[in-house]
Design a protein around this motif. Structure first.
Motif, PDB file in Angstrom:
ATOM      1  N   SER A  39       0.837  -1.193   0.000  1.00  0.00           N
ATOM      2  CA  SER A  39       0.000   0.000   0.000  1.00  0.00           C
ATOM      3  C   SER A  39       0.880   1.254   0.000  1.00  0.00           C
ATOM      4  O   SER A  39       1.855   1.336   0.738  1.00  0.00           O
ATOM      5  CB  SER A  39      -0.881  -0.040   1.246  1.00  0.00           C
ATOM      6  OG  SER A  39      -1.720   1.064   1.241  1.00  0.00           O
ATOM      7  N   GLY A  40       0.538   2.189  -0.884  1.00  0.00           N
ATOM      8  CA  GLY A  40       1.289   3.444  -0.935  1.00  0.00           C
ATOM      9  C   GLY A  40       2.505   3.402  -1.839  1.00  0.00           C
ATOM     10  O   GLY A  40       3.256   4.373  -1.937  1.00  0.00           O
ATOM     11  N   SER A  44      -1.741   2.625  -7.827  1.00  0.00           N
ATOM     12  CA  SER A  44      -2.957   3.280  -8.330  1.00  0.00           C
ATOM     13  C   SER A  44      -2.616   4.567  -9.071  1.00  0.00           C
ATOM     14  O   SER A  44      -3.237   4.882 -10.094  1.00  0.00           O
ATOM     15  CB  SER A  44      -3.920   3.616  -7.200  1.00  0.00           C
ATOM     16  OG  SER A  44      -4.203   2.457  -6.487  1.00  0.00           O
ATOM     17  N   THR A  45      -1.626   5.281  -8.561  1.00  0.00           N
ATOM     18  CA  THR A  45      -1.211   6.513  -9.250  1.00  0.00           C
ATOM     19  C   THR A  45      -0.781   6.173 -10.675  1.00  0.00           C
ATOM     20  O   THR A  45      -1.216   6.810 -11.639  1.00  0.00           O
ATOM     21  CB  THR A  45      -0.034   7.174  -8.491  1.00  0.00           C
ATOM     22  OG1 THR A  45      -0.466   7.489  -7.176  1.00  0.00           O
ATOM     23  CG2 THR A  45       0.438   8.424  -9.202  1.00  0.00           C
TER      24      THR A  45
HETATM   25  N1  ATP Z   1      -4.613  12.454  -3.867  1.00  0.00           N
HETATM   26  C1  ATP Z   1      -3.436  12.338  -3.237  1.00  0.00           C
HETATM   27  N2  ATP Z   1      -2.909  13.375  -2.557  1.00  0.00           N
HETATM   28  C2  ATP Z   1      -1.708  13.284  -1.932  1.00  0.00           C
HETATM   29  N3  ATP Z   1      -0.946  12.159  -1.927  1.00  0.00           N
HETATM   30  C3  ATP Z   1      -1.430  11.094  -2.574  1.00  0.00           C
HETATM   31  C4  ATP Z   1      -2.693  11.105  -3.256  1.00  0.00           C
HETATM   32  N4  ATP Z   1      -2.904   9.900  -3.830  1.00  0.00           N
HETATM   33  C5  ATP Z   1      -1.821   9.161  -3.503  1.00  0.00           C
HETATM   34  N5  ATP Z   1      -0.940   9.856  -2.764  1.00  0.00           N
HETATM   35  C6  ATP Z   1       0.368   9.405  -2.249  1.00  0.00           C
HETATM   36  O1  ATP Z   1       1.102   8.829  -3.325  1.00  0.00           O
HETATM   37  C7  ATP Z   1       1.772   7.646  -2.932  1.00  0.00           C
HETATM   38  C8  ATP Z   1       1.309   6.477  -3.815  1.00  0.00           C
HETATM   39  O2  ATP Z   1      -0.078   6.199  -3.560  1.00  0.00           O
HETATM   40  P1  ATP Z   1      -0.938   5.165  -4.412  1.00  0.00           P
HETATM   41  O3  ATP Z   1      -2.352   5.276  -3.963  1.00  0.00           O
HETATM   42  O4  ATP Z   1      -0.653   5.345  -5.846  1.00  0.00           O
HETATM   43  O5  ATP Z   1      -0.305   3.790  -3.921  1.00  0.00           O
HETATM   44  P2  ATP Z   1      -0.917   2.318  -4.043  1.00  0.00           P
HETATM   45  O6  ATP Z   1       0.261   1.422  -4.203  1.00  0.00           O
HETATM   46  O7  ATP Z   1      -1.942   2.285  -5.106  1.00  0.00           O
HETATM   47  O8  ATP Z   1      -1.585   2.103  -2.635  1.00  0.00           O
HETATM   48  P3  ATP Z   1      -2.935   1.293  -2.288  1.00  0.00           P
HETATM   49  O9  ATP Z   1      -2.616  -0.141  -2.588  1.00  0.00           O
HETATM   50  O10 ATP Z   1      -3.120   1.564  -0.830  1.00  0.00           O
HETATM   51  O11 ATP Z   1      -4.020   1.869  -3.139  1.00  0.00           O
HETATM   52  C9  ATP Z   1       1.446   7.458  -1.459  1.00  0.00           C
HETATM   53  O12 ATP Z   1       2.510   8.002  -0.712  1.00  0.00           O
HETATM   54  C10 ATP Z   1       0.200   8.257  -1.248  1.00  0.00           C
HETATM   55  O13 ATP Z   1       0.137   8.774   0.071  1.00  0.00           O
END
Ligand code: ATP
Length: 256
Positions: A39-40, A44-45
């Motif tokens: 996670s994080g 997703s980004t």
């Molecule tokens: N809208 C936002 N505003 C600020 N920071 C964000 C935002 N969306 C994501 N982040 C930050 O960007 C980084 C990557 O997040 P992301 O959601 O892409 O990870 P992930 O691997 O998809 O996690 P998860 O499995 O929990 O969805 C993290 O540090 C998160 O806190």
């Protein structure tokens, strides 16, 4: 052969926090790429940037369009990108409620997407919706029922039917089996695997579940703190992980 998707140097920050950095890869026709990480880690980004739902700060996402060959999705006009999203792309969300219209019937959920690409004949639309309900193992007798009367697994299968009915070439999936019971997950994975194979789909699948990538993905990218730390053929990476973080991920799962 031209890659279906060429991703170069994709970078996205949220103020001072890094979403993903310098991600590059090619996706070939018929190939499934799994993106894993805790996670994080930026999964997703990355997926949202690829699908044009989030604007990256830098990089290129070049899609081999049917009409004009390779085009940079990020520099396309909004109408063209929306057309791609309705025709050649599909996006299966973790929560079916985000990908379905809960207030309209199952048949309408599938038919709507056909109408969005120009289908007009009611009989044809209903016949294709019926056919797709069958393909995702939903009893066609439920065609007029609303998705809120369906179980979580059925809703997810309906979302898949809605997405695939127009014959997309590229499917983005965000934790497609997340939030479902283990036995329901297994059935859904099996179904997805069959559809991907039969339709020759290319897909980018984001998941934190290594069992999902083991079953679905030909190749995987492992992300940590927004960066890709390891990439390769799925079995190779999972059986013989090189990066300490991948080793940790793999060893934290009893059996994948
Ligand atoms: N809208 C936002 N505003 C600020 N920071 C964000 C935002 N969306 C994501 N982040 C930050 O960007 C980084 C990557 O997040 P992301 O959601 O892409 O990870 P992930 O691997 O998809 O996690 P998860 O499995 O929990 O969805 C993290 O540090 C998160 O806190």
């Amino acid at each position: 052969m031209t890659p279906l998707l060429e991703v170069r140097g994709l970078t996205k920050s949220y103020g001072r926090s890094l979403g993903c950095a310098e991600v590059s890869f090619d996706l070939w026709p018929g190939e499934v790429m799994g993106i894993v990480g805790e996670s994080g880690s930026g999964k997703s980004t990355l997926l949202n940037c690829l699908a044009g739902l989030l604007e990256p700060d830098a990089g290129e996402v070049i899609f081999d369009t049917r009409a004009d060959g390779p085009r940079d999705v990020l520099r396309m006009g909004e109408p063209e990108r929306r057309w791609l999203a309705r025709t050649d792309w599909a996006f299966v969300r973790q929560n079916p409620r985000d990908g379905l219209r809960m207030g309209v019937s199952a048949g309408a959920n599938v038919g709507e997407r056909l109408m969005a690409v120009g289908a007009r004949h009611y009989g044809d639309i209903r016949a294709r919706a019926t056919d797709w309900l069958r393909r995702v193992e939903i009893d066609p007798a439920r065609i007029d029922d609303r998705p809120r009367t369906f179980s979580g697994g059925m809703q997810q299968r309906l979302q898949i039917a809605r997405n695939l009915v127009t014959g997309p070439r590229l499917v983005f999936m965000d934790e497609p089996t997340g939030g479902l019971d283990v036995s329901v997950q297994a059935r859904l994975l099996d179904l997805l695997r069959g559809l991907v194979r039969d339709m020759g789909l290319s897909a980018v699948v984001v998941t934190h579940d290594l069992a999902v990538v083991r079953l679905l993905a030909h190749r995987i990218m492992v992300m940590k703190d927004g960066r890709v730390v390891e990439e390769g053929l799925t079995d190779q990476v999972l059986d013989d992980p090189r990066h300490p973080y991948t080793q940790l991920l793999v060893s934290s799962v009893l059996q994948v």
